[in-house]
Design a protein around this motif. Structure first.
Motif, short mmCIF file in Angstrom:
data_model
loop_
_atom_site.label_atom_id
_atom_site.label_comp_id
_atom_site.label_asym_id
_atom_site.label_seq_id
_atom_site.Cartn_x
_atom_site.Cartn_y
_atom_site.Cartn_z
N LEU A 152 73.57 -67.97 -62.68
CA LEU A 152 73.12 -69.14 -61.91
C LEU A 152 71.97 -68.80 -60.96
CD1 LEU A 152 76.57 -70.67 -60.88
CD2 LEU A 152 74.88 -71.74 -62.37
N GLU A 153 71.70 -67.48 -60.83
CA GLU A 153 70.75 -66.99 -59.82
C GLU A 153 71.13 -67.53 -58.45
OE1 GLU A 153 67.95 -68.72 -62.11
OE2 GLU A 153 67.58 -66.99 -63.36
N ALA A 154 72.44 -67.54 -58.18
CA ALA A 154 73.00 -68.14 -56.97
C ALA A 154 73.30 -67.05 -55.95
CB ALA A 154 74.25 -68.95 -57.30
N LEU A 155 72.32 -66.73 -55.13
CA LEU A 155 72.47 -65.66 -54.14
C LEU A 155 73.55 -66.01 -53.12
CD1 LEU A 155 71.49 -62.96 -52.98
CD2 LEU A 155 69.74 -64.23 -51.72
N ASP A 156 73.57 -67.26 -52.67
CA ASP A 156 74.56 -67.65 -51.65
C ASP A 156 75.98 -67.45 -52.15
OD1 ASP A 156 72.53 -68.28 -49.98
OD2 ASP A 156 72.59 -70.44 -50.34
N ARG A 157 76.24 -67.83 -53.40
CA ARG A 157 77.59 -67.67 -53.96
C ARG A 157 77.92 -66.19 -54.14
NH1 ARG A 157 78.90 -72.54 -58.17
NH2 ARG A 157 77.88 -74.20 -57.01
N GLY A 158 76.92 -65.42 -54.53
CA GLY A 158 77.14 -63.99 -54.65
C GLY A 158 77.53 -63.37 -53.32
N LYS A 159 76.90 -63.82 -52.25
CA LYS A 159 77.24 -63.32 -50.91
C LYS A 159 78.67 -63.71 -50.53
CE LYS A 159 72.60 -63.11 -48.89
NZ LYS A 159 71.68 -63.68 -47.88
N GLU A 160 79.08 -64.93 -50.91
CA GLU A 160 80.45 -65.36 -50.62
C GLU A 160 81.47 -64.46 -51.32
OE1 GLU A 160 80.76 -69.45 -51.80
OE2 GLU A 160 79.26 -70.13 -50.35
N ILE A 161 81.21 -64.17 -52.59
CA ILE A 161 82.13 -63.30 -53.35
C ILE A 161 82.12 -61.89 -52.78
CG2 ILE A 161 82.54 -62.27 -55.63
CD1 ILE A 161 81.43 -64.94 -56.80
N HIS A 162 80.96 -61.43 -52.35
CA HIS A 162 80.86 -60.13 -51.69
C HIS A 162 81.77 -60.09 -50.45
CE1 HIS A 162 78.00 -56.79 -49.97
NE2 HIS A 162 79.25 -56.36 -50.13
N SER A 163 81.76 -61.18 -49.69
CA SER A 163 82.61 -61.26 -48.48
C SER A 163 84.09 -61.15 -48.84
CB SER A 163 82.36 -62.57 -47.74
OG SER A 163 81.03 -62.66 -47.29
N VAL A 164 84.48 -61.82 -49.94
CA VAL A 164 85.88 -61.74 -50.40
C VAL A 164 86.23 -60.30 -50.77
CG1 VAL A 164 87.55 -62.54 -52.13
CG2 VAL A 164 85.88 -64.14 -51.20
N ALA A 165 85.32 -59.63 -51.47
CA ALA A 165 85.56 -58.24 -51.87
C ALA A 165 85.76 -57.34 -50.64
CB ALA A 165 84.39 -57.73 -52.72
N ILE A 166 84.96 -57.57 -49.60
CA ILE A 166 85.09 -56.79 -48.37
C ILE A 166 86.45 -57.04 -47.72
CG2 ILE A 166 84.21 -56.51 -46.01
CD1 ILE A 166 81.39 -57.08 -47.18
N LYS A 167 86.86 -58.31 -47.68
CA LYS A 167 88.16 -58.65 -47.06
C LYS A 167 89.33 -58.00 -47.80
CE LYS A 167 86.65 -63.07 -45.12
NZ LYS A 167 86.68 -64.55 -45.26
N LEU A 168 89.18 -57.85 -49.12
CA LEU A 168 90.25 -57.25 -49.93
C LEU A 168 90.11 -55.73 -50.04
CD1 LEU A 168 90.55 -59.88 -52.81
CD2 LEU A 168 92.04 -59.59 -50.84
N GLY A 169 89.19 -55.16 -49.28
CA GLY A 169 89.03 -53.71 -49.27
C GLY A 169 88.30 -53.14 -50.46
N MET A 170 87.55 -53.97 -51.20
CA MET A 170 86.82 -53.50 -52.39
C MET A 170 85.31 -53.49 -52.18
SD MET A 170 88.81 -55.11 -55.64
CE MET A 170 90.58 -55.32 -55.66
N GLY A 171 84.87 -53.68 -50.95
CA GLY A 171 83.44 -53.76 -50.68
C GLY A 171 82.69 -52.49 -51.02
N ASN A 172 83.37 -51.34 -50.89
CA ASN A 172 82.72 -50.06 -51.17
C ASN A 172 83.18 -49.44 -52.48
OD1 ASN A 172 81.42 -50.31 -48.68
ND2 ASN A 172 83.05 -49.22 -47.59
#
Length: 694
Positions: free
Chosen positions: A335-355
């Protein structure tokens, strides 16, 4: 008589005391086993050791529990030290085998081999464990030697050899061994089906599945899943439908793994509606099933639905895993959807998978493809365990965004980290040189990688080299490179040369390159368009007409140029001269205002990029309403002041628009990110990241 009775009572009391002592010992052992297991399962290793140290006379089974607890927590040295404390007379085969397997689980093949060699007695499990270890670490010859040396073999040993052969790409050896097996079970057949499929021989895997069912073996759910995966890989819908029927018939339809495989199968076969139907047959709490549907929609070019399923999964209380995040982030790329990608990135960080490296690699690609390479570099920096995919992803991203020197610096860091480069690394480095005009660096890399025998230079590598030489104006050298390739150049390589001719208006080389493309691919529209544009730039309008007439006669249609902006999940697409957008009036008013401002800043339209034989005034008007300019102006009137504008274009940006956008960025005081068919351009304050080299 009284004496006999007294003696009897005494002996009975002694016997009771022995039985009672034995019972208490068993009770004590069971209690300590339960207590140790509880601590170890909850990763309280030191507490478990404290309990163990308090046991008066621990048996070998308690020693084994404690040593394996150390192993599971990656404390192999502690495990080996404790194993050495077990009295030699008390060590049984189980304890030896467990310690050997523990060494293998911790990646210590040599230590496992040492234990195997020291074992006073070995059983078939000992031999099979060591064989499996050799196979796992790629020591196929050592595994074969051990296999032939075994005094007795059971069916598990044969199966382990077959699995090991497949894991090491020795398909022929696996088939030969299978055919001489004295006895087979369902695991033998399943290993063959799964192993063949995983080694790119899905057709043969299905033949073995048919042989198995014809031999009277009842497939397990794992067997059927392997066969279903093979069907998916060769898009064999009719075979997969039969296997689906067997899954239902044998009662495996409630198995979550089978559900996930069915969804993947239907999605691979472009039957996403059937995949959705399978998913809806029951409520799922298994992350693999949800992930299969997310991936299925993404594979079938329905990224919006993929993200919708991802959201529903989280709302249902199912926590996404690494694969879930990867599929959702790939949908964002679609989708070339940067905003949605950032949202999913935030979820990954909250679940401890950001790194996490697996998620991190996908994030790097997502940010790179959605125009935010700096975010991608930031993710790379924070990723815990960087593997070859991590390095390749960030190097490729930097190359596409024109960060050539940074890509080369990262490559140097990668080499110092001991990561072996592969063909993708080479592509990334060539792209970095190609997009930054680093010809001498390219020559150095070509020499370096030509000496690396671990992979072969391919057509894509040559296309990059030809493109770089051509962009640097060395068209004759580029043509010579094509003609001296160790294999016949494909149309992609010749197109790279033709594209370079467009840049330098070299008609002689262009005509030869175009001829070669047409010989390989007579319906290549890109070659016709490039040749036509080269003629147009040289004002050879009769040749332009001839090329266009040939295209029309052969039914070849030019890909229409378009540019688009994605805002709040909606894609706004524009073509040159487009007036169909609801905001067209505002867009053209802003465009007129920009036209005045551009002239104030000294902009003069470059009419060689107006590829039609019309008057100069019409050419200027055509240039001003190119699709990328319309998309940029739409973003200017639709987004907040000062925010970055990201525009995507399906064709290469023209030279005149490139010059104009540099000034537009300066006039409006915004960063404009434009991705064309070749690379990303970052326009800031009158300058482009490409340095006018693209």
């Amino acid at each position: 008589m009284a004496l006999v009775k007294s003696l009897g009572r005494f002996l009975g009391l002694m016997n009771y005391t022995k039985l009672s002592s034995s019972y208490n010992t068993k009770l004590s052992s069971s209690y300590y086993k339960s207590l140790l297991s509880d601590h170890l399962q909850n990763q309280r290793v030191d507490e478990a050791r404290a309990v163990f140290d308090g046991i008066p006379c621990p048996g070998v089974n308690l020693y084994t529990i404690m040593t394996m607890g150390y192993v599971k927590n990656r404390r192999l040295d502690d495990a080996l030290k404790l194993f050495d404390e077990i009295p030699v007379r008390d060590r049984d085969t189980v304890s030896w085998n467990s310690m050997m397997k523990g060494c293998l689980d911790c990646g210590e093949l040599s230590k496992a081999k040492k234990i195997f060699d020291e074992m006073p007695e070995r059983n078939v499990v000992s031999w099979t464990t060591m064989i499996h270890g050799f196979m796992r670490f790629g020591e196929v010859e050592m595994a074969e030697r051990l296999f032939h040396k075994m005094p007795t073999r059971d069916i598990a040993t044969w199966n382990s050899m077959i699995h090991g052969y497949f894991s090491n790409g020795r398909v022929g050896s696996a088939i030969d061994l299978f055919e001489v097996m004295p006895h087979r079970n369902v695991i033998s057949w399943t290993s063959m089906i799964g192993g063949l499929d995983q080694n790119g021989k899905s057709d043969e895997a299905l033949l073995f599945f048919n042989r198995m069912t014809g031999s009277g073996f009842k497939p397990t759910s794992t067997t059927l899943v392997c066969a279903l995966t093979a069907s998916a890989n060769i898009f064999a819908l009719h075979l997969g439908l039969k296997i689906h029927g067997q899954i239902v018939k044998l009662g495996y339809c409630f198995d979550e793994f089978s559900y996930a495989s069915l969804i993947t199968f239907y999605a691979n076969c472009k039957q996403v509606e059937h995949a959705c139907k399978v998913f809806k047959e029951k409520m799922h709490k298994n992350v693999a099933v949800w992930t299969a549907l997310v991936t299925g929609y993404a594979l079938n070019c329905e990224p919006e639905k993929a993200l919708e399923v991802f959201r529903d999964m989280i709302a249902s209380g199912v926590l996404p895993n690494q694969s879930s995040f990867t599929s959702a982030l790939n949908a964002c790329c679609g989708l070339e959807a940067l905003d949605r990608g950032k949202e999913i990135h935030s979820v990954a960080i909250k679940l401890g998978m950001g790194n996490d490296s697996f998620v991190g690699n996908t994030l790097i690609v997502m940010y790179s493809k959605c125009g935010s390479i700096n975010h991608g570099i930031s993710v790379f920096t924070r990723t815990n365990e960087k593997n070859i995919v991590s390095w390749n992803s960030v190097i490729m991203g930097c190359a596409q965004h024109g960060y050539g020197m940074l890509a080369l610096t990262l490559f140097s860091q990668m080499m110092r980290a001991g990561i072996e480069p592969d063909e993708i690394t080479f592509t990334g480095l060539l792209s970095a040189c190609r997009h930054s005009g680093m010809l001498q660096k390219r020559r150095g890399f070509s020499k370096f990688f030509s000496q690396d025998k671990t992979f072969e230079v391919n057509q894509e590598h040559y296309a990059c080299m030809v493109d770089l030489l051509g962009r640097c104006g060395k068209l004759e050298e580029a043509e010579e490179l094509v003609r001296n390739m160790p294999f016949e150049a494909n149309s992609m390589v010749w197109l790279a040369l033709l594209g370079a001719c467009r840049l330098h208006s070299n008609l002689d080389v262009a005509e030869r390159a175009a001829k070669s493309v047409f010989e390989l691919d007579p319906h290549c529209s890109a070659a016709y368009v490039l040749l036509s544009n080269i003629y147009a730039s040289a004002n050879r309008w009769s040749d332009v007409s001839r090329v266009r007439e040939t295209m029309k006669r052969n039914g070849i249609v030019k890909q229409p140029g378009s540019s688009w902006v994605t805002l709040k999940g909606l894609r706004h697409e524009f073509r040159s001269g487009d007036r169909s957008h609801p905001l067209s009036e505002k867009i053209y008013q802003k465009l007129d205002w920009l036209g005045v401002k551009l002239k104030e800043f000294g902009y003069v339209p470059d009419q060689q990029f107006a590829l039609h034989d019309v008057e100069a005034e019409q050419k200027e008007e055509m240039l001003s309403s190119h699709s990328e300019r319309l998309a940029i102006v739409f973003a200017l009137v639709s987004t907040a002041e000062g925010s970055t504008i990201t525009v995507m274009k399906n064709l290469r940006v023209c030279g005149d628009c490139h010059s104009a956008i540099k000034l537009i960025a300066k006039i409006v005081g915004r960063e404009i990110v434009l991705r064309d068919s070749s690379r990303f351009h970052h326009f800031r304050n009158g300058i482009c990241s490409c340095g006018d080299y693209w």
